[in-house]
Design an enzyme around this catalytic site. Structure first.
Site, mmCIF file in Angstrom:
data_model
loop_
_atom_site.group_PDB
_atom_site.id
_atom_site.type_symbol
_atom_site.label_atom_id
_atom_site.label_comp_id
_atom_site.label_asym_id
_atom_site.label_seq_id
_atom_site.Cartn_x
_atom_site.Cartn_y
_atom_site.Cartn_z
ATOM 1 N N LYS A 13 -2.064 6.249 -1.797
ATOM 2 C CA LYS A 13 -2.025 6.537 -3.194
ATOM 3 C C LYS A 13 -3.232 6.101 -3.957
ATOM 4 O O LYS A 13 -3.969 6.782 -4.632
ATOM 5 C CB LYS A 13 -0.791 5.872 -4.066
ATOM 6 C CG LYS A 13 0.536 6.466 -3.286
ATOM 7 C CD LYS A 13 1.635 5.621 -3.924
ATOM 8 C CE LYS A 13 1.756 4.533 -4.012
ATOM 9 N NZ LYS A 13 1.946 3.667 -2.603
ATOM 10 N N ARG A 88 8.468 1.875 -10.320
ATOM 11 C CA ARG A 88 8.894 1.400 -8.714
ATOM 12 C C ARG A 88 10.306 1.560 -8.604
ATOM 13 O O ARG A 88 10.828 1.287 -7.596
ATOM 14 C CB ARG A 88 8.340 0.067 -8.524
ATOM 15 C CG ARG A 88 6.971 -0.018 -8.168
ATOM 16 C CD ARG A 88 6.772 0.156 -6.622
ATOM 17 N NE ARG A 88 6.081 -0.619 -5.898
ATOM 18 C CZ ARG A 88 4.701 -0.854 -5.818
ATOM 19 N NH1 ARG A 88 4.018 -0.266 -6.525
ATOM 20 N NH2 ARG A 88 4.089 -1.603 -4.850
ATOM 21 N N ARG A 127 -5.689 -2.487 6.506
ATOM 22 C CA ARG A 127 -6.465 -2.208 5.513
ATOM 23 C C ARG A 127 -7.158 -3.317 4.783
ATOM 24 O O ARG A 127 -6.753 -4.623 5.295
ATOM 25 C CB ARG A 127 -5.222 -2.140 4.236
ATOM 26 C CG ARG A 127 -5.790 -1.929 2.813
ATOM 27 C CD ARG A 127 -4.862 -1.482 1.780
ATOM 28 N NE ARG A 127 -3.529 -2.170 1.584
ATOM 29 C CZ ARG A 127 -2.786 -1.561 0.716
ATOM 30 N NH1 ARG A 127 -2.864 -0.484 0.110
ATOM 31 N NH2 ARG A 127 -1.595 -2.360 0.545
ATOM 32 N N ARG A 160 -5.351 -8.486 2.032
ATOM 33 C CA ARG A 160 -4.375 -8.963 1.288
ATOM 34 C C ARG A 160 -3.268 -9.674 1.769
ATOM 35 O O ARG A 160 -2.778 -9.396 2.990
ATOM 36 C CB ARG A 160 -3.679 -7.790 0.736
ATOM 37 C CG ARG A 160 -4.586 -7.175 -0.599
ATOM 38 C CD ARG A 160 -3.985 -5.919 -1.158
ATOM 39 N NE ARG A 160 -2.606 -5.755 -1.464
ATOM 40 C CZ ARG A 160 -2.031 -4.459 -1.804
ATOM 41 N NH1 ARG A 160 -2.786 -3.831 -2.063
ATOM 42 N NH2 ARG A 160 -0.642 -4.641 -1.907
ATOM 43 N N ARG A 171 8.417 -5.067 2.225
ATOM 44 C CA ARG A 171 7.939 -4.134 1.191
ATOM 45 C C ARG A 171 8.653 -2.613 1.864
ATOM 46 O O ARG A 171 8.858 -1.791 0.508
ATOM 47 C CB ARG A 171 6.508 -4.007 1.063
ATOM 48 C CG ARG A 171 5.690 -5.093 0.428
ATOM 49 C CD ARG A 171 4.420 -5.568 0.807
ATOM 50 N NE ARG A 171 3.661 -4.320 0.467
ATOM 51 C CZ ARG A 171 2.230 -4.124 0.803
ATOM 52 N NH1 ARG A 171 1.942 -4.878 1.873
ATOM 53 N NH2 ARG A 171 1.572 -3.373 0.342
#
Ligand code: ADP
Ligand code: ADP
Ligand code: ZN
Length: 223
Positions: A13, A88, A127, A160, A171
């Site tokens: 996204k 969310r 990532r 992160r 998550r």
């Protein structure tokens, strides 16, 4: 053009949001980016949000909703906006709906990025994000020219805290429980368009642009 990007964490996204924002000159509203900036700056919001974010849990609605309402009232949202990471859960979706209604606005498109959990783990664990400008990379799929350095601004890249494997699983569970119901909700309203999120960044981008370009031409013809 008022757009919501929906999909699992790591579905792409943020990556696509930047491209959409540039092409259509509308701002990206990423609640995750705003929250991370608050954590860095140690604001009241940041201090409250951090414990939830580190665990991979959702930050309480009242904190998130306030940021969003404030952001929507800024002048640059006049011609449209793209939400990345908001809403969310159903509660946030309802507040958004009511807020937009009061402003005489509505959501035009919800783009759902379809990517399976197995692929998500590979994406999130590789990532890397630029500390300075927030640009996103991947150690295999989307490498920077020089390892550890941002192509755009020369800032250093970091992983992160919530992209570590234990938190990724948490998550994904949070997503299934709270966020996934939004798919049917927006399908029911006739707003949902499913994007195949697997494939190169450019392939995914093309599917999105095909949908949004048509819409833009449509709106020009009708005015
Ligand atoms: P989200 O904002 O949905 O959490 P990101 O845009 O940050 O997802 O993407 C997650 C990771 O996957 C990043 O490392 C990014 O570089 C990489 N990525 C994004 N799109 C693709 C794609 N189409 N194919 C492979 N990797 C991708
Ligand atoms: P990703 O797309 O990779 O999951 P985000 O940057 O969107 O990551 O979100 C990171 C974290 O920030 C979430 O795990 C959550 O703790 C918090 N967060 C972001 N957006 C919201 C939101 N709309 N509501 C509640 N918490 C949020
Ligand atoms: Zn950078």
């Amino acid at each position: 053009m008022n757009i919501i990007l929906l999909g699992r964490p790591g579905a792409g996204k943020g990556t696509q949001c930047k491209a959409i924002a540039e092409r259509y000159h509308i701002p990206q509203i990423s609640t995750g980016d705003i929250l991370r900036a608050s954590v860095r700056e140690k604001t009241y919001l940041g201090l409250k949000a951090q414990e939830y974010m580190d665990k991979g849990a959702l930050v309480p609605d009242e904190l998130v909703v306030e940021i969003v309402v404030e952001r929507l009232n800024k002048a640059d949202c006049r011609n449209g906006f793209i939400f990345d990471g908001f809403p969310r859960n159903m509660g946030q979706a309802e507040v958004l709906h009511k807020t937009l209604k009061k402003m005489g606005k509505k959501i035009d498109h919800v783009l759902y990025f379809d990517v399976e959990p197995k692929e998500i783990v590979k994406r999130l664990s590789g990532r890397r994000v630029c500390r300075k400008c927030g640009e996103t990379y991947h150690i295999i799929y989307n490498m920077p020219t020089n390892i550890g350095i941002c192509d755009k601004c020369g800032g250093d890249l970091y992983q992160r805290e919530d992209d570590k494997e234990e938190t990724i699983v948490a998550r994904l569970d949070v997503y299934e429980e709270y966020t996934a119901p939004l798919i049917d909700c927006y399908r029911g309203k006739g707003l949902l368009r499913t994007i195949n999120g697997v494939g190169g960044v450019d392939q995914v981008k093309k599917q999105i642009m095909d949908i949004l370009d048509k819409d833009e031409i449509g709106s020009k013809v009708s005015t």
